[in-house]
Motif scaffolding. Structure first.
Motif, PDB file in Angstrom:
ATOM      1  N   ILE A  76       1.058 130.902  77.092  1.00  0.00           N
ATOM      2  CA  ILE A  76       1.337 129.994  78.207  1.00  0.00           C
ATOM      3  C   ILE A  76       1.590 128.592  77.671  1.00  0.00           C
ATOM      4  O   ILE A  76       2.525 127.897  78.098  1.00  0.00           O
ATOM      5  CB  ILE A  76       0.166 129.986  79.207  1.00  0.00           C
ATOM      6  CG1 ILE A  76       0.082 131.342  79.922  1.00  0.00           C
ATOM      7  CG2 ILE A  76       0.342 128.852  80.220  1.00  0.00           C
ATOM      8  CD1 ILE A  76      -1.065 131.440  80.904  1.00  0.00           C
ATOM      9  N   VAL A  77       0.766 128.173  76.722  1.00  0.00           N
ATOM     10  CA  VAL A  77       0.955 126.859  76.123  1.00  0.00           C
ATOM     11  C   VAL A  77       2.320 126.763  75.463  1.00  0.00           C
ATOM     12  O   VAL A  77       3.043 125.774  75.630  1.00  0.00           O
ATOM     13  CB  VAL A  77      -0.161 126.568  75.090  1.00  0.00           C
ATOM     14  CG1 VAL A  77       0.097 125.228  74.399  1.00  0.00           C
ATOM     15  CG2 VAL A  77      -1.528 126.566  75.764  1.00  0.00           C
ATOM     16  N   GLU A  78       2.698 127.789  74.728  1.00  0.00           N
ATOM     17  CA  GLU A  78       3.994 127.795  74.045  1.00  0.00           C
ATOM     18  C   GLU A  78       5.142 127.729  75.039  1.00  0.00           C
ATOM     19  O   GLU A  78       6.127 127.029  74.821  1.00  0.00           O
ATOM     20  CB  GLU A  78       4.111 129.047  73.174  1.00  0.00           C
ATOM     21  CG  GLU A  78       5.439 129.180  72.431  1.00  0.00           C
ATOM     22  CD  GLU A  78       5.636 128.089  71.392  1.00  0.00           C
ATOM     23  OE1 GLU A  78       6.794 127.874  70.988  1.00  0.00           O
ATOM     24  OE2 GLU A  78       4.641 127.455  70.982  1.00  0.00           O
ATOM     25  N   ARG A  79       5.032 128.452  76.150  1.00  0.00           N
ATOM     26  CA  ARG A  79       6.100 128.450  77.146  1.00  0.00           C
ATOM     27  C   ARG A  79       6.257 127.064  77.781  1.00  0.00           C
ATOM     28  O   ARG A  79       7.367 126.625  78.055  1.00  0.00           O
ATOM     29  CB  ARG A  79       5.819 129.496  78.235  1.00  0.00           C
ATOM     30  CG  ARG A  79       6.070 130.928  77.798  1.00  0.00           C
ATOM     31  CD  ARG A  79       5.719 131.896  78.905  1.00  0.00           C
ATOM     32  NE  ARG A  79       6.513 131.670  80.088  1.00  0.00           N
ATOM     33  CZ  ARG A  79       7.741 132.149  80.279  1.00  0.00           C
ATOM     34  NH1 ARG A  79       8.328 132.863  79.335  1.00  0.00           N
ATOM     35  NH2 ARG A  79       8.388 131.910  81.398  1.00  0.00           N
ATOM     36  N   VAL A  80       5.139 126.395  77.984  1.00  0.00           N
ATOM     37  CA  VAL A  80       5.203 125.051  78.567  1.00  0.00           C
ATOM     38  C   VAL A  80       5.815 124.069  77.581  1.00  0.00           C
ATOM     39  O   VAL A  80       6.655 123.234  77.943  1.00  0.00           O
ATOM     40  CB  VAL A  80       3.801 124.590  78.995  1.00  0.00           C
ATOM     41  CG1 VAL A  80       3.808 123.097  79.358  1.00  0.00           C
ATOM     42  CG2 VAL A  80       3.327 125.405  80.193  1.00  0.00           C
ATOM     43  N   LEU A  81       5.447 124.172  76.307  1.00  0.00           N
ATOM     44  CA  LEU A  81       5.957 123.249  75.300  1.00  0.00           C
ATOM     45  C   LEU A  81       7.454 123.413  75.097  1.00  0.00           C
ATOM     46  O   LEU A  81       8.165 122.449  74.809  1.00  0.00           O
ATOM     47  CB  LEU A  81       5.223 123.452  73.973  1.00  0.00           C
ATOM     48  CG  LEU A  81       3.721 123.142  73.968  1.00  0.00           C
ATOM     49  CD1 LEU A  81       3.159 123.334  72.567  1.00  0.00           C
ATOM     50  CD2 LEU A  81       3.452 121.732  74.451  1.00  0.00           C
ATOM     51  N   THR A  82       7.946 124.632  75.245  1.00  0.00           N
ATOM     52  CA  THR A  82       9.377 124.897  75.017  1.00  0.00           C
ATOM     53  C   THR A  82      10.137 125.008  76.331  1.00  0.00           C
ATOM     54  O   THR A  82      11.185 125.650  76.394  1.00  0.00           O
ATOM     55  CB  THR A  82       9.548 126.191  74.198  1.00  0.00           C
ATOM     56  OG1 THR A  82       8.948 127.294  74.904  1.00  0.00           O
ATOM     57  CG2 THR A  82       8.903 126.048  72.828  1.00  0.00           C
ATOM     58  N   LEU A  83       9.614 124.363  77.346  1.00  0.00           N
ATOM     59  CA  LEU A  83      10.220 124.463  78.679  1.00  0.00           C
ATOM     60  C   LEU A  83      11.683 124.045  78.678  1.00  0.00           C
ATOM     61  O   LEU A  83      12.552 124.744  79.209  1.00  0.00           O
ATOM     62  CB  LEU A  83       9.426 123.591  79.662  1.00  0.00           C
ATOM     63  CG  LEU A  83       9.875 123.614  81.125  1.00  0.00           C
ATOM     64  CD1 LEU A  83       9.702 125.004  81.704  1.00  0.00           C
ATOM     65  CD2 LEU A  83       9.072 122.601  81.937  1.00  0.00           C
ATOM     66  N   VAL A  84      11.981 122.909  78.062  1.00  0.00           N
ATOM     67  CA  VAL A  84      13.363 122.423  78.028  1.00  0.00           C
ATOM     68  C   VAL A  84      14.239 123.361  77.212  1.00  0.00           C
ATOM     69  O   VAL A  84      15.392 123.627  77.570  1.00  0.00           O
ATOM     70  CB  VAL A  84      13.428 120.994  77.459  1.00  0.00           C
ATOM     71  CG1 VAL A  84      14.860 120.568  77.215  1.00  0.00           C
ATOM     72  CG2 VAL A  84      12.746 120.023  78.421  1.00  0.00           C
ATOM     73  N   ASP A  85      13.695 123.885  76.119  1.00  0.00           N
ATOM     74  CA  ASP A  85      14.473 124.801  75.285  1.00  0.00           C
ATOM     75  C   ASP A  85      14.891 126.033  76.072  1.00  0.00           C
ATOM     76  O   ASP A  85      16.008 126.542  75.920  1.00  0.00           O
ATOM     77  CB  ASP A  85      13.648 125.247  74.067  1.00  0.00           C
ATOM     78  CG  ASP A  85      13.195 124.065  73.222  1.00  0.00           C
ATOM     79  OD1 ASP A  85      13.840 123.006  73.313  1.00  0.00           O
ATOM     80  OD2 ASP A  85      12.204 124.213  72.489  1.00  0.00           O
ATOM     81  N   ARG A  86      13.982 126.540  76.913  1.00  0.00           N
ATOM     82  CA  ARG A  86      14.266 127.781  77.635  1.00  0.00           C
ATOM     83  C   ARG A  86      15.019 127.552  78.941  1.00  0.00           C
ATOM     84  O   ARG A  86      15.918 128.302  79.279  1.00  0.00           O
ATOM     85  CB  ARG A  86      12.946 128.515  77.942  1.00  0.00           C
ATOM     86  CG  ARG A  86      12.244 129.053  76.693  1.00  0.00           C
ATOM     87  CD  ARG A  86      10.942 129.761  77.038  1.00  0.00           C
ATOM     88  NE  ARG A  86       9.969 128.850  77.642  1.00  0.00           N
ATOM     89  CZ  ARG A  86       9.716 128.763  78.938  1.00  0.00           C
ATOM     90  NH1 ARG A  86      10.381 129.509  79.792  1.00  0.00           N
ATOM     91  NH2 ARG A  86       8.803 127.912  79.396  1.00  0.00           N
ATOM     92  N   GLU A  87      14.626 126.524  79.675  1.00  0.00           N
ATOM     93  CA  GLU A  87      15.166 126.355  81.020  1.00  0.00           C
ATOM     94  C   GLU A  87      16.447 125.515  81.055  1.00  0.00           C
ATOM     95  O   GLU A  87      17.234 125.637  81.982  1.00  0.00           O
ATOM     96  CB  GLU A  87      14.111 125.711  81.934  1.00  0.00           C
ATOM     97  CG  GLU A  87      12.785 126.451  82.012  1.00  0.00           C
ATOM     98  CD  GLU A  87      12.923 127.820  82.659  1.00  0.00           C
ATOM     99  OE1 GLU A  87      14.027 128.115  83.167  1.00  0.00           O
ATOM    100  OE2 GLU A  87      11.957 128.589  82.649  1.00  0.00           O
ATOM    101  N   GLY A  88      16.611 124.659  80.088  1.00  0.00           N
ATOM    102  CA  GLY A  88      17.772 123.771  80.130  1.00  0.00           C
ATOM    103  C   GLY A  88      17.384 122.420  80.701  1.00  0.00           C
ATOM    104  O   GLY A  88      16.671 122.331  81.696  1.00  0.00           O
ATOM    105  N   VAL A  89      17.838 121.377  80.063  1.00  0.00           N
ATOM    106  CA  VAL A  89      17.400 120.040  80.431  1.00  0.00           C
ATOM    107  C   VAL A  89      17.910 119.622  81.803  1.00  0.00           C
ATOM    108  O   VAL A  89      17.257 118.843  82.506  1.00  0.00           O
ATOM    109  CB  VAL A  89      17.834 119.021  79.354  1.00  0.00           C
ATOM    110  CG1 VAL A  89      19.332 118.800  79.397  1.00  0.00           C
ATOM    111  CG2 VAL A  89      17.070 117.715  79.490  1.00  0.00           C
ATOM    112  N   ASP A  90      19.055 120.142  82.228  1.00  0.00           N
ATOM    113  CA  ASP A  90      19.617 119.700  83.506  1.00  0.00           C
ATOM    114  C   ASP A  90      18.741 120.104  84.683  1.00  0.00           C
ATOM    115  O   ASP A  90      18.567 119.334  85.633  1.00  0.00           O
ATOM    116  CB  ASP A  90      21.029 120.275  83.687  1.00  0.00           C
ATOM    117  CG  ASP A  90      22.023 119.670  82.711  1.00  0.00           C
ATOM    118  OD1 ASP A  90      21.718 118.587  82.170  1.00  0.00           O
ATOM    119  OD2 ASP A  90      23.078 120.276  82.482  1.00  0.00           O
ATOM    120  N   ILE A  91      18.208 121.311  84.642  1.00  0.00           N
ATOM    121  CA  ILE A  91      17.374 121.771  85.755  1.00  0.00           C
ATOM    122  C   ILE A  91      16.028 121.051  85.752  1.00  0.00           C
ATOM    123  O   ILE A  91      15.501 120.675  86.795  1.00  0.00           O
ATOM    124  CB  ILE A  91      17.187 123.302  85.677  1.00  0.00           C
ATOM    125  CG1 ILE A  91      18.530 123.986  85.959  1.00  0.00           C
ATOM    126  CG2 ILE A  91      16.132 123.774  86.659  1.00  0.00           C
ATOM    127  CD1 ILE A  91      18.477 125.489  85.907  1.00  0.00           C
TER     128      ILE A  91
END
Length: 331
Positions: A76-91
């Motif tokens: 969960i921590v890793e997913r939060v830290l890489t949020l921009v990497d996964r979701e895209g900065v625009d969203i």
């Protein structure tokens, strides 16, 4: 560090003009597509009421921070830290970028941008850090960067600052972010000072070459005046016919290489002096090595200082956010 340089429309960072934009190389959108809830994505794309976006930004920031603080799951921590990497900065920007810098979503937005910026520009930032660290040891100690830092150290620091915001003391993470930016801004100021010094040296060399060129032209003028005076003495002593005199005049005109045979040689050289001076001032003369404006050291130095100034605004936002957090007022 890249000198492309930077523009801001708010106190520090917003969606259109992030405070970390100057060192950006290429698009900030990651290659992977967004993976947020499709229903939420569709609603955002269709246009949401600004008040709804504001409420959602605060709620999502608080929920995400609270969840990570109360979990022991490293995934969960890793997913939060890489949020921009996964979701895209625009969203992510759609949710948080409009938030004020003294709000939780506004601060989280800036932390994510800081991480992305540091990872993209790790080499140039490491170089700037090495330049500034000896002159700003206090900020360097707070930032917690290994010295002298490598590019990998910058990446590690970027991740540790963001992870510390979620898993450690949030205020301390903000102060580390602020201190890191302070050191980089100091590095930009030092680099700008170096460029200005180089510009002064180049300008002095150009001035010396110009003066030497002008002295050469002046000597040619004096030689031409002496030759003309000698020729006049010779003409007065000459017993040649009028026809021969006319031929002599034609020959003198040809010898001075000018189509206007009636113009004195000294005048022609004086014109050359003025022309050389005008061309030098316009950056076109042989004594000038000025290149395109974008490569001018003083222009680059000004851009670096502008970048540093705006980064310092973002640094102040992080410090203010840390103070608000300790007071329980960062929402």
């Amino acid at each position: 560090m890249s000198t492309n340089p930077v523009h801001y429309s708010s106190g520090s960072v917003n969606s259109a003009h992030p405070g970390f934009a100057p060192a950006r190389t290429g698009s900030s959108r990651p290659a992977r597509p967004a993976q947020l809830d499709p229903a939420l994505t569709e609603k955002m794309a269709g246009g949401m009421d600004p008040e709804e976006i504001n409420e959602m930004s605060h709620a999502s920031a608080q929920a995400m921070l609270d969840r990570v603080h109360h979990t022991q799951d490293p995934q969960i921590v890793e997913r939060v830290l890489t949020l921009v990497d996964r979701e895209g900065v625009d969203i992510i920007a759609e949710l948080w970028s409009r938030s004020e810098p003294d709000s939780l979503p506004g601060i989280l937005w800036r932390l994510y941008l800081l991480r992305t910026w540091m990872r993209k520009n790790q080499r140039s930032l490491a170089s700037l850090y090495r330049i500034a660290e000896p002159e700003d040891t206090a900020a360097s100690a707070i930032a917690g960067v290994d010295t002298p830092p490598t590019a990998e150290d910058i990446v590690h620091t970027a991740d540790s600052i963001l992870s510390g915001a979620f898993t450690g003391d949030f205020a301390v993470a903000l102060e580390r972010a602020s201190a890191f930016i302070d050191v980089i801004a100091k590095g930009l100021a030092i680099r700008a000072k170096m460029l200005t010094g180089q510009a002064r040296k180049v300008e002095a060399e150009q001035a010396a070459r110009r003066e030497a060129h002008m002295r050469d032209l002046q000597r040619e003028v004096e030689a031409a005046e002496a030759a003309e005076a000698a020729q006049q003495v010779a003409d007065e002593a000459s017993d040649h016919s009028d026809t021969q005199n006319g031929n002599d005049n034609d020959n003198r005109g040809t010898a001075y290489g000018d189509t206007d045979r009636n113009e004195p040689a000294a005048n022609r050289y004086n014109s050359a002096l003025h022309d050389a001076d005008d061309r030098y001032r316009a950056g076109k003369g042989p004594a000038s090595s000025a290149g395109p404006a974008s490569n001018d050291p003083r222009t680059v130095a000004a851009r670096l200082l502008h970048t540093g100034s705006n980064l310092m605004t973002t640094s102040a936002d992080f410090r203010h956010g840390a103070s608000l957090w300790r007071q329980g007022k960062l929402e």
